[in-house]
Scaffold this motif. Structure first.
Motif, PDB file in Angstrom:
ATOM      1  N   LEU A 102       0.877  -1.093   0.430  1.00 14.11           N
ATOM      2  CA  LEU A 102       0.084  -0.049   0.038  1.00 14.11           C
ATOM      3  C   LEU A 102       0.886   1.184   0.329  1.00 14.11           C
ATOM      4  O   LEU A 102       0.079   2.641  -0.715  1.00 14.11           O
ATOM      5  N   VAL A 103       1.989   0.961   1.086  1.00 13.34           N
ATOM      6  CA  VAL A 103       3.016   2.191   1.107  1.00 13.34           C
ATOM      7  C   VAL A 103       4.107   2.967  -0.455  1.00 13.34           C
ATOM      8  O   VAL A 103       4.718   3.360  -0.695  1.00 13.34           O
ATOM      9  N   PHE A 104       3.056   2.026  -1.379  1.00 12.07           N
ATOM     10  CA  PHE A 104       4.199   1.659  -2.585  1.00 12.07           C
ATOM     11  C   PHE A 104       4.607   3.708  -2.864  1.00 12.07           C
ATOM     12  O   PHE A 104       5.631   3.754  -3.475  1.00 12.07           O
ATOM     13  N   PRO A 105       3.271   4.334  -3.311  1.00  6.88           N
ATOM     14  CA  PRO A 105       3.768   5.557  -3.992  1.00  6.88           C
ATOM     15  C   PRO A 105       3.679   6.806  -2.757  1.00  6.88           C
ATOM     16  O   PRO A 105       4.475   7.409  -3.700  1.00  6.88           O
ATOM     17  N   ALA A 106       3.617   6.065  -2.254  1.00  8.98           N
ATOM     18  CA  ALA A 106       4.583   6.969  -0.948  1.00  8.98           C
ATOM     19  C   ALA A 106       6.079   6.823  -0.893  1.00  8.98           C
ATOM     20  O   ALA A 106       6.892   8.168  -0.555  1.00  8.98           O
ATOM     21  N   SER A 107       6.404   5.853  -0.883  1.00 10.50           N
ATOM     22  CA  SER A 107       8.269   5.424  -0.699  1.00 10.50           C
ATOM     23  C   SER A 107       8.504   3.976  -1.372  1.00 10.50           C
ATOM     24  O   SER A 107       7.976   2.896  -0.283  1.00 10.50           O
ATOM     25  N   SER A 108       8.757   4.351  -2.159  1.00  9.08           N
ATOM     26  CA  SER A 108       9.213   3.179  -2.855  1.00  9.08           C
ATOM     27  C   SER A 108      10.167   1.791  -1.761  1.00  9.08           C
ATOM     28  O   SER A 108      10.773   0.698  -1.965  1.00  9.08           O
ATOM     29  N   HIS A 109      11.226   3.119  -1.384  1.00 10.93           N
ATOM     30  CA  HIS A 109      11.799   2.014  -0.882  1.00 10.93           C
ATOM     31  C   HIS A 109      11.749   1.416   0.359  1.00 10.93           C
ATOM     32  O   HIS A 109      11.681  -0.091   0.562  1.00 10.93           O
ATOM     33  N   VAL A 201      10.379  -6.080  -9.305  1.00  4.59           N
ATOM     34  CA  VAL A 201      10.434  -5.713 -10.334  1.00  4.59           C
ATOM     35  C   VAL A 201      10.510  -3.704 -10.482  1.00  4.59           C
ATOM     36  O   VAL A 201      10.546  -3.414 -10.627  1.00  4.59           O
ATOM     37  N   LEU A 202       8.904  -4.231  -9.199  1.00  2.60           N
ATOM     38  CA  LEU A 202       8.615  -2.438  -9.478  1.00  2.60           C
ATOM     39  C   LEU A 202       9.880  -1.702  -8.840  1.00  2.60           C
ATOM     40  O   LEU A 202      10.260  -0.516  -9.493  1.00  2.60           O
ATOM     41  N   TYR A 203       9.974  -1.819  -7.561  1.00  2.00           N
ATOM     42  CA  TYR A 203      11.714  -1.364  -7.197  1.00  2.00           C
ATOM     43  C   TYR A 203      12.613  -1.263  -8.518  1.00  2.00           C
ATOM     44  O   TYR A 203      13.324  -0.140  -8.323  1.00  2.00           O
ATOM     45  N   GLY A 204      12.740  -1.610  -8.512  1.00  2.00           N
ATOM     46  CA  GLY A 204      14.234  -2.179 -10.268  1.00  2.00           C
ATOM     47  C   GLY A 204      13.388  -0.934 -11.124  1.00  2.00           C
ATOM     48  O   GLY A 204      14.434  -0.678 -11.005  1.00  2.00           O
ATOM     49  N   LEU A 207      14.308   2.377  -9.766  1.00  2.00           N
ATOM     50  CA  LEU A 207      15.082   2.661  -9.645  1.00  2.00           C
ATOM     51  C   LEU A 207      15.734   3.341 -10.808  1.00  2.00           C
ATOM     52  O   LEU A 207      16.478   4.081 -11.158  1.00  2.00           O
ATOM     53  N   LEU A 208      15.270   2.515 -11.965  1.00  2.00           N
ATOM     54  CA  LEU A 208      16.049   2.234 -13.656  1.00  2.00           C
ATOM     55  C   LEU A 208      14.533   3.537 -14.065  1.00  2.00           C
ATOM     56  O   LEU A 208      15.376   3.464 -14.927  1.00  2.00           O
ATOM     57  N   SER A 209      14.256   4.036 -13.636  1.00  2.00           N
ATOM     58  CA  SER A 209      13.163   5.112 -14.059  1.00  2.00           C
ATOM     59  C   SER A 209      11.748   4.921 -15.100  1.00  2.00           C
ATOM     60  O   SER A 209      12.413   4.903 -15.876  1.00  2.00           O
ATOM     61  N   MET A 210      11.816   3.707 -14.767  1.00  2.00           N
ATOM     62  CA  MET A 210      10.686   3.423 -15.749  1.00  2.00           C
ATOM     63  C   MET A 210       9.967   3.783 -15.746  1.00  2.00           C
ATOM     64  O   MET A 210       8.777   4.760 -14.898  1.00  2.00           O
ATOM     65  N   GLU A 211       9.150   3.852 -16.665  1.00  2.00           N
ATOM     66  CA  GLU A 211       7.475   5.101 -17.251  1.00  2.00           C
ATOM     67  C   GLU A 211       6.980   4.869 -16.330  1.00  2.00           C
ATOM     68  O   GLU A 211       6.968   3.988 -15.495  1.00  2.00           O
ATOM     69  N   GLN A 212       6.303   5.820 -15.872  1.00  2.00           N
ATOM     70  CA  GLN A 212       5.075   6.374 -15.404  1.00  2.00           C
ATOM     71  C   GLN A 212       3.930   4.985 -14.988  1.00  2.00           C
ATOM     72  O   GLN A 212       3.665   4.868 -14.031  1.00  2.00           O
ATOM     73  N   ASP A 213       3.523   5.069 -16.406  1.00  5.85           N
ATOM     74  CA  ASP A 213       2.358   4.418 -16.249  1.00  5.85           C
ATOM     75  C   ASP A 213       2.328   2.775 -15.897  1.00  5.85           C
ATOM     76  O   ASP A 213       1.813   1.748 -15.757  1.00  5.85           O
ATOM     77  N   LYS A 214       3.726   2.542 -16.617  1.00  4.07           N
ATOM     78  CA  LYS A 214       4.507   1.375 -16.263  1.00  4.07           C
ATOM     79  C   LYS A 214       4.317   0.998 -15.011  1.00  4.07           C
ATOM     80  O   LYS A 214       3.750  -0.397 -14.424  1.00  4.07           O
ATOM     81  N   LEU A 215       5.008   1.948 -13.564  1.00  3.54           N
ATOM     82  CA  LEU A 215       4.758   1.325 -12.583  1.00  3.54           C
ATOM     83  C   LEU A 215       3.708   1.523 -11.808  1.00  3.54           C
ATOM     84  O   LEU A 215       2.486   0.578 -10.996  1.00  3.54           O
ATOM     85  N   SER A 216       2.547   2.573 -12.270  1.00  2.00           N
ATOM     86  CA  SER A 216       1.237   1.882 -12.024  1.00  2.00           C
ATOM     87  C   SER A 216       0.293   0.496 -12.336  1.00  2.00           C
ATOM     88  O   SER A 216      -0.418   0.720 -11.374  1.00  2.00           O
ATOM     89  N   LEU A 217       0.995   0.822 -13.608  1.00  2.00           N
ATOM     90  CA  LEU A 217      -0.265  -0.867 -14.049  1.00  2.00           C
ATOM     91  C   LEU A 217       0.710  -1.829 -13.022  1.00  2.00           C
ATOM     92  O   LEU A 217      -0.595  -2.733 -12.338  1.00  2.00           O
TER      93      LEU A 217
END
Length: 426
Positions: A102-109, A201-204, A207-217
């Motif tokens: 749940l907290v990924f949008p606030a802090s990925s770490h 995968v999300l955290y990686g 860190l590698l600046s993946m597109e925001q749409d893909k991260l959201s998906l």
């Protein structure tokens, strides 16, 4: 139930314990079985629920100690502190994983750290090591241990165990719902694995600046996958707060009754070459604290010993667990399994089955995961689950004296064959 008749052979390769299952309404049968049914009746009806560290469990230990002393045995009591339940620990583990997603949008770490911690702790839980047991409420429990020395030189040691406490219940243990227990656990475990992979995968990607749409998906997929662990968390919280201990007729007043019968038999005629340790453990439902205390305190004396665990032996026909564990199963000791097979082959009316214990982490699992030579003996009818497993109807009426007698005969056959040197690898 089928008639179980075992002929009294004197050959060294044959068991020597024999009994016929008679009709339950036969008055002769009732008089004959009064001795073996008495402990189960007193524990489940007169004393009632016996959760770890409760007054009921202490009353059970005093009753058992009195019974053993009446047989001229000298039981030793070992008191210790135990968590009253492990449901809180399992709840914390699930909570860490759910919050991590749940907290990924606030802090990925923080999200990745919580998911990793939750997943690792989940593996510890499924390996019988409750990581947060020390945080839970504690109470005093007790083990009772009595030893029967052989008439001649000690060639082997055999420990027979049965736990005195009764487990907590919850809504998902009721008949009908409990049929989904295995499916729900597998789904929960699969989702935790998927969440760990998705979070990696999300955290990686972050860190590698993946597109925001893909991260959201990916995060939205994680939110869907986390639903089963979140429901499991609610169920564990329900058990922690509202769960009440069962009367424990089959689980495990039946095991205590059979172990007392074994004590009665061998207090009159000791084995020739086998030293018997009869152990009534406390707090099995409290992270198996009693068993852990016993094996830790006697690890030097019991090096190379064999262990037989009596658990829910009050309804159906004898069952030996060939494998125990859910995610990481352990195989029961090959020598004990082979001996059980030989006894069953010679006396097929025992109706012995070999099954895998997927339902719960028994004391047998705790022994096997620590490298001990162990096997669990239970009883089961045709169903996959024990009758009224962890439900309020697991009372005195859930225990069949004929099954207790048959289980006691089977254990006596195991002991006598081991004493006669019939424990072979093949």
């Amino acid at each position: 139930m089928r008639d179980a008749q075992v002929d009294g052979s004197t050959e060294d390769s044959r068991p020597i314990v024999h009994h016929t299952l008679a009709r339950k309404d036969d008055p002769k049968t009732n008089r004959r079985d009064k001795g073996i049914i008495w402990p189960a009746r007193h524990l489940s009806r007169d004393i009632g629920p016996r959760p770890p560290g409760s007054s009921g469990e202490r009353s059970a230990s005093r009753f058992i100690e009195k019974e053993l002393r009446s047989l001229d045995l000298e039981p030793e009591s070992d008191r210790f502190r135990t968590p009253v339940t492990t449901a809180w620990s399992k709840s914390i583990v699930h909570l860490a994983l759910v919050i991590g997603v749940l907290v990924f949008p606030a802090s990925s770490h923080a999200s990745f750290a919580l998911v990793c911690i939750g997943f690792v702790l989940f593996l510890f839980e499924e390996h019988g090591r409750s990581p947060f047991a020390w945080l839970q409420p504690h109470a005093q429990s007790v083990n009772l241990v009595t030893r029967i020395h052989p008439l001649k030189k000690t060639e082997r040691k055999l420990v027979i165990l049965a736990h005195m406490d009764s487990p907590r219940s919850a809504f998902y243990y009721k008949p009908g719902i409990v049929r989904l227990y295995r499916t729900a656990f597998l789904l929960d475990s699969l989702c935790q694995i998927l969440i760990f992979m998705l979070s990696t995968v999300l955290y990686g990607g972050y860190l590698l600046s993946m597109e925001q749409d893909k991260l959201s998906l990916l995060w939205n997929v994680s939110l869907v996958v986390v639903i089963p662990p979140a429901l499991a968390l609610l169920g564990l919280l329900y058990k922690s707060i509202l769960g009440k201990a069962t009367p424990g007729g089959n689980d495990n007043a039946s095991g205590v009754a059979v172990l007392e019968q074994i004590a009665r038999i061998y207090s009159r005629r000791a084995p020739h070459n086998t030293e018997l340790w009869l152990v009534f453990t406390g707090a099995s439902d409290g992270d198996s604290s009693g068993l852990k205390r016993f094996i830790h305190g006697n690890r030097a004396q019991l090096k190379g010993a064999y262990y037989i665990v009596l658990d829910q032996v009050g309804h159906g026909f004898p069952v030996c667990y060939r494998r125990e564990g859910r995610l990481m199963p352990f195989r029961a000791n090959r020598q004990l399994l082979n001996l059980a097979r030989r006894i069953s082959d010679m006396h097929a009316n025992y109706g012995l089955e070999l099954r895998r214990n997927f339902l719960y982490l028994s004391e047998g699992y705790q022994l096997l995961s620590r490298g001990r030579k162990a096997m669990t003996v239970s009883s089961r009818d045709k169903s996959r689950y024990p009758r009224y497993w962890r439900w309020r109807k697991d009372d005195y009426d859930n225990v069949d004296p004929r099954t207790l007698r048959l289980s006691a005969d089977f254990i006596q056959a195991m002991v006598d064959n081991m004493d006669r040197g019939n424990l072979k690898k093949k």
